[in-house]
Design a protein around this motif. Structure first.
Motif, PDB file in Angstrom:
ATOM      1  N   ARG A  78     120.669 -38.069 133.151  1.00 45.90           N
ATOM      2  CA  ARG A  78     120.461 -37.784 131.735  1.00 45.90           C
ATOM      3  C   ARG A  78     121.691 -38.125 130.912  1.00 45.90           C
ATOM      4  O   ARG A  78     121.654 -38.075 129.695  1.00 45.90           O
ATOM      5  CB  ARG A  78     120.114 -36.312 131.544  1.00 45.90           C
ATOM      6  N   SER A 112     116.621 -37.155 125.892  1.00 43.68           N
ATOM      7  CA  SER A 112     115.737 -36.079 126.328  1.00 43.68           C
ATOM      8  C   SER A 112     116.189 -34.759 125.702  1.00 43.68           C
ATOM      9  O   SER A 112     117.332 -34.618 125.268  1.00 43.68           O
ATOM     10  CB  SER A 112     115.728 -35.977 127.847  1.00 43.68           C
ATOM     11  N   GLU A 133     111.034 -35.653 127.931  1.00 41.56           N
ATOM     12  CA  GLU A 133     111.610 -36.991 128.054  1.00 41.56           C
ATOM     13  C   GLU A 133     111.362 -37.774 126.772  1.00 41.56           C
ATOM     14  O   GLU A 133     110.556 -38.701 126.739  1.00 41.56           O
ATOM     15  CB  GLU A 133     110.980 -37.718 129.250  1.00 41.56           C
TER      16      GLU A 133
END
Lengths: 982, 176
Positions: free
Chosen positions: A364, A394, A408
């Motif tokens: 991420r 995200s 997401e």
């Protein structure tokens, strides 16, 4: 003659024509839909009242959405137009969501529970300025008031109906208002700003009526930049333009006093250019330099003190008042594979209200933003929840040291999509886990049978529906016989690659590309495109397929390129290359090496061609086709289309044998005063064409001109390249070209007078369909051009064809200058378009349909037969039998042929079609902010039984028939015996 | 065919055997008529029988050829009827087309039966049989052609001809 064959065809087609839509219970069987909101810019929590807790967010994709705080689902969502950028959001009166958008000119209030718009007011002013929204509990005559500064005007707007109560202009030309402050409990407003970048201005305004109470200013020797940070209700901190001097300005009681502190006094080492981040925690502000984030406290009269210096990537939230006079803020820091969330009270740096460490997926990236919210625990202490926005866009909610939910939202900004096959089901690998046992299989079929025979109870029907929707068959991780199960590989703007399963849309893997990450060598990486690098089949089946991601370091076209190769099965990046040249174009060649790696030609800004992969085998196979490879570039700014061939090795670098010089072959220069290129279209590389002949009425044949080197170019008058309606029909025209990109030959040119862009076009087989606006008719139009090869037309002798004495299959060269004829026709069309695509099947036998992304964000299927230039008002009998539809002036929109049925793909950008292994079926993927996927059969699934076909019924019928045969045989035997005895 | 049946041995009710060539008078209870000399009969008896057989064989083969040519008339009639029926979709024309298909097929199935009466080891039936089959096939072709099932047009031969391979390849577009 030949009637009889047409009888069958006629009945066949007439039975097949009308219904292409879905039944209600088929929704969700083949299709899935996912909704996203994009990268969150600002978030406001709404947790005060009892009832559903929610968070209101505005995003970079101009969306306002409220999310359920428990699960992260969208309650409601509004997509504002592309020019309607959200500047600020807030919640007023506990029931309205207030949004300021379009550079501060539109203020709207939405009802919080259901998202209905309550009111809208447009705020105009004398000049453009930074928009500021202020919603404190300011009450004027029992009316809650919003203070909005926008377009050089201060407005007080009533919360109830959006009425402007008073306004005050700040017309001074050079004034840049930076802050509007309303000290709590006071009846006045401070407007702070810079005039001519070097003078600090302070206006004190009566909040009741907008009257100017006081105006003070003070000059500063340097120049100011950017943000000011409000550290207390009457003190601000600003940085000068060199980023080296901090200014503390207090305006207590309307008197301005300032103090300068060089940044180097606070820090031992010279930090370089600093910027102030996050301006709204009382008493503390932060400056960020290249290397570190420094938190500075303001003590007393302009004295500054460094409280902490962190070298990690640190993100600070806004201040949150947790109780009377007490504020808190959150810090998020990275430490290895986890992140530390710290909530501190504003007045005391050293104590922590909360310190949590949360394990975070490395894929991420870094935390970009954090928003906090508090709640009262059962023991009356404060608990905090934090909403964090990650580098991959995200959105996650953290609470009590865990991730409550994640979204997401990077998938709202997909740049490019390609597909990959799933692994082959191996004999050794057991799939028993997903396979049903025999009993359940039987039970399912009995249920289905009951449904077919209309014996099912409502519960049974619900069970059948559930079984169909949750069928494990469609979400298996192996290749299937029909080619329905694939991986959709999506590249997002954040540089993350997602593998989505076509069966149910779940994310199989997702990876942030390391090579396209910010680094020393690549400061501003931009992802460009996605290509299929290796598609193993036949002899290289043990290799995993892979995709090529092309990026570049920096926004300019001559920035160095970056290549990244990603394994499609696992999403792992197995190889990456930092190129020494730029990437202007990527040309996948129709050649592969022995491991099925596709050869790619990368053209740099200096028009050198570089061959990839850089292996001796690749260059060997490329050498043999060297003289047949050409490339072209379309310069849409200057209106020049140029074609090139490759010369031998690069002259500049001797060592590189994979580099080739280009030689200009042809150029088409469009007159810049009358034509501007707006759209180009080419055929898809992987499109299969079944036949070169088109059979027309009376058994006649026309030969299609099928060339993959066909380029469609649409140009408009430069004046008419703006909005629709900005020009008169007389000074507007649209010219379309069909160009052979090998020789530069213009095969067809046509002018539509009085027409205007935007043009959406799709090229397939031997036809092109494009959509534009007709100014004379005030309607949208769609045109079709079909192109036929006239030089093959005399191949009509049956005997020659029988013995194979013809040249129809011999390779053709563009230099042979085939004589072509074109046919075209135009029709009115109701909708404006966002995207257009055509169905794609594996062998190209199935008839084609156009997939039209309408302005309402839906996908409409339109039979290509409606766009047939051979349509006429009264088709002959033979033509009717052939399937030619009588000509009408507009194209019909059949409500049942919306393949998105009741759903909308918000912000639709493009429609991607992929062929399944089953000839009748196309896989359609539409993406924008939302994702939508479905199977689509343009001529219905003629080559397979429908999914709801009852095998049990078939089986039972067969068994009954066999039994009946036996019984009657025995009976007849007995009867015969009796007859003989008689 | 009726005529052909008349000469069959099985069809006779009674017969006089003129070819009794026994010379012994004891074998007969009736004396020879006056002026009848048995010797002269005996002389050319075998020649007559051969002649007869030849005539029968000739006749059989002639008949076989006639039978073989019979479908030709049928063909002409069928063609005429089809021409009369036209090419519209009609109950009548559908019926005619199906009968045009059915007749030759059923006739072809019964080839052996049709030529059975003319079976003779002296008669060569191959020629008539072939003609019969050919004419019936012609009738079948006529029917199939009406249905449009015969590859008689250029379109039938090129409809699935894949596109020709291209020599050159060109790629590119607007720079990224």
């Amino acid at each position: 003659m030949a009637i009889m064959s047409f009888i069958f065809v006629f009945f066949f087609f007439s039975s097949l024509q009308p219904i292409l839509s879905l039944y209600e219970d088929q929704v969700g069987l083949m299709d899935w839909h996912q909704q996203y909101i994009g990268k969150v810019k600002q978030a406001v929590f709404h947790t005060h009242k009892t009832g559903r807790k929610r968070v209101v967010a505005s995003t970079e994709q101009n969306i306002i959405a409220t999310l359920d705080l428990r699960r992260g689902e969208i309650f409601w969502r509004h997509v504002l137009g592309p020019n309607d950028v959200v500047d600020g959001i807030d919640i007023a009166l506990g029931k309205y969501v207030i949004t300021l958008s379009s550079g501060g000119s539109i203020l709207r209030a939405w009802n919080l529970p259901d998202g209905q718009m309550v009111w809208e007011s447009s705020l105009h002013g004398p000049k453009h300025s930074k928009p500021l929204l202020l919603t404190r509990n300011l009450i004027i005559e029992k009316d809650n008031v919003l203070i909005v500064f926008s377009n050089g005007r201060l407005n007080a707007v009533s919360c109830i109906d959006g009425e402007v109560l008073w306004k005050k202009d700040f017309e001074e030309e050079s004034l840049e208002v930076q802050q509007v402050i309303q000290p709590p409990g006071s009846g006045f407003i401070y407007v702070l700003g810079f005039a001519a970048s070097s003078q600090f201005e302070m206006y004190k305004i009566n909040a009741k009526n907008g009257e100017l109470l006081k105006h003070e200013s003070t000059a500063f020797s340097g120049r100011f930049t950017g943000e000011v940070s409000l550290v207390s209700s009457e003190t601000v901190v600003a940085l000068d333009s060199t980023g080296s001097i901090l200014l503390t300005i207090s305006f207590h009681n309307g008197k301005i006093s300032s103090q300068q502190t060089p940044v180097s006094n606070l820090l031992e080492d010279s930090p370089g250019l600093a910027v102030i981040i996050h301006p709204s925690v009382t008493g503390i502000f932060a400056i960020k330099t290249d290397a570190a984030t420094i938190f500075i406290r303001v003590i007393g009269e302009g004295k500054l003190e460094v409280v902490e210096k962190t070298n990690h990537e640190t993100v600070v939230s806004d201040a949150l008042s947790i109780s009377e006079g007490q504020q808190a803020f959150a810090l998020v820091q990275h430490a290895g594979s986890s992140i530390h969330l710290t909530v501190k009270p504003a007045h005391d740096w050293d104590s922590n209200l909360l310190k949590e460490s949360i394990k975070m997926d490395q894929q991420r990236g870094f935390v970009h933003k954090v928003f906090i919210n508090n709640y009262i625990r059962t023991d009356r202490s404060h608990g905090f929840r934090a909403l964090i926005v990650m580098e991959d866009h995200s959105l996650l909610l953290l609470q009590q040291g865990a991730i409550v939910w994640s979204r997401e939202d990077g998938l709202a900004s997909i740049i490019d999509v390609t597909t990959s096959e799933l692994p082959v089901e191996k004999a050794g690998v057991s799939v028993a886990k997903v396979e049903l046992n025999l009993f359940e299989w039987l039970k399912g079929h009995v249920l289905k049978l009951k449904g077919t025979l209309m014996l099912a109870t409502p519960e049974d029907i619900a069970a059948i529906q559930h079984m169909r929707l949750k069928s494990s068959e469609k979400s298996k991780m192996t290749r299937d016989h029909n080619g329905f199960r694939k991986l959709l590989i999506a590249l997002t703007r954040a540089g993350k690659l997602f593998g989505l399963h076509t069966g149910d849309g779940r994310i199989v893997w997702s990876h942030l590309l390391q090579s396209l990450h910010k680094s020393e060598s690549c400061r501003q990486p931009i992802v460009l495109n996605l290509y299929q690098w290796q598609v193993p089949h036949h002899h290289a089946l043990d290799e995993n397929p892979s995709v090529l991601v092309v990026g570049r370091c920096g926004p300019s076209s001559d920035a160095l390129g970056v290549l990244s190769l990603v394994d499609s099965y696992t999403g792992k990046e197995f190889s990456s290359l930092s190129l020494v040249h730029s990437v202007a174009q990527v040309i996948p060649l129709p050649y592969t090496d022995s491991t099925e790696q596709r050869l790619h030609l990368l053209i740099d800004a200096d028009k050198h061609a570089h061959l990839y992969p850089k292996t001796p085998e690749a260059i060997d196979s490329f050498q043999s086709e060297f003289s047949n490879v050409y490339w072209y570039s379309v310069d849409d700014d200057n209106g020049i289309i140029k074609g090139y061939a490759l010369k031998t090795k690069c002259s500049s670098n001797v060592a590189d044998e994979f580099c080739f010089d280009s030689r200009e072959l042809w150029s088409i220069v469009l007159p810049s005063e009358s034509e501007k290129i707006i759209t180009t279209a080419t055929r898809k590389l992987n499109e299969a064409v079944h036949t070169q002949a088109k059979l027309i009425a009376d058994q006649d044949v026309m030969y299609k001109y099928i060339s993959s080197n066909l380029l469609f170019v649409a140009t408009v008058a430069p004046k008419a390249s703006g909005e629709i309606g900005s020009v008169t029909p007389e000074e507007s025209w649209l010219v379309v070209y069909l160009i052979d990109t090998v020789t530069g030959r213009v095969l067809h040119r046509m002018t539509h007078h009085g027409s205007q862009g935007p043009v959406q076009a799709v090229l397939s087989e031997n036809w092109v369909v494009y959509h534009y606006f007709n100014l004379r008719a005030h309607r949208y139009e769609m045109s079709v051009i079909e192109i036929y090869d006239q030089s093959r037309a005399d191949n009509k002798d049956v005997w020659k064809l029988v013995v194979g004495n013809h040249n129809l299959t011999s390779p053709v060269s563009s230099y042979s200058r085939a004589e072509v004829i074109t046919k075209s026709q135009s029709y009115f069309f109701t909708h404006s378009l966002k995207a257009i695509a055509v169905t794609l099947t594996v062998k190209g036998i199935t008839s084609k349909q156009l997939l039209i992304g309408t302005i309402g964000d839906q996908v409409l299927a339109l039979d290509k037969r409606f766009l047939d230039p051979r349509r006429s008002v009264n088709p002959k009998q033979a033509e009717r039998e052939e399937g030619i539809i009588p000509l009408t002036d507009s194209l019909p929109i059949i409500p049942q042929s919306y393949i998105t049925h009741s759903l909308r793909v918000e912000g639709l950008q493009s429609i991607i079609t992929v062929a399944a292994k089953l000839e009748s079926t196309t896989l359609v993927f539409a993406h924008g902010l939302d994702l939508f996927f479905t199977h689509y059969a343009p001529s219905r699934t003629y080559d397979s039984l429908t999914e709801d076909f009852s095998y049990a019924l078939l089986l039972i019928t067969i068994v009954v028939l066999v039994a009946a045969i036996f019984v009657t045989w025995i009976l007849s035997q007995r009867k015969e015996l009796q007859d003989r005895w008689r | 065919m009726e005529k052909g049946k008349g000469v069959m041995g099985a069809g006779r009710r009674w017969a006089v055997d003129f070819s009794d060539n026994s010379t012994a008078p004891s074998s007969r209870d009736i004396p020879d008529p006056p002026g009848f000399t048995r010797a002269s009969v005996d002389q050319d008896d075998s020649a007559v029988s051969r002649q007869k057989k030849d005539a029968e064989a000739n006749w059989k083969s002639q008949k076989a050829w006639e039978v073989a040519q019979a479908p030709f008339k049928n063909l002409l009639m069928m063609g005429f009827m089809m021409w009369m029926a036209g090419s519209t979709v009609h109950l009548f024309s559908i019926g005619i087309t199906f009968s045009a298909l059915w007749q030759p097929i059923s006739a072809l199935q019964g080839v052996g039966k049709v030529f059975e009466p003319y079976k003779d080891n002296k008669v060569d039936l191959l020629g008539p049989k072939l003609l019969f089959i050919a004419l019936n096939l012609g009738g079948l072709a006529l029917g199939l052609n009406t249905l449009g099932l015969l590859p008689t047009h250029a379109s039938d031969w090129v409809s699935s001809l894949s596109p020709a391979q291209e020599v050159e390849y060109s790629g590119g577009g607007i720079p990224l």
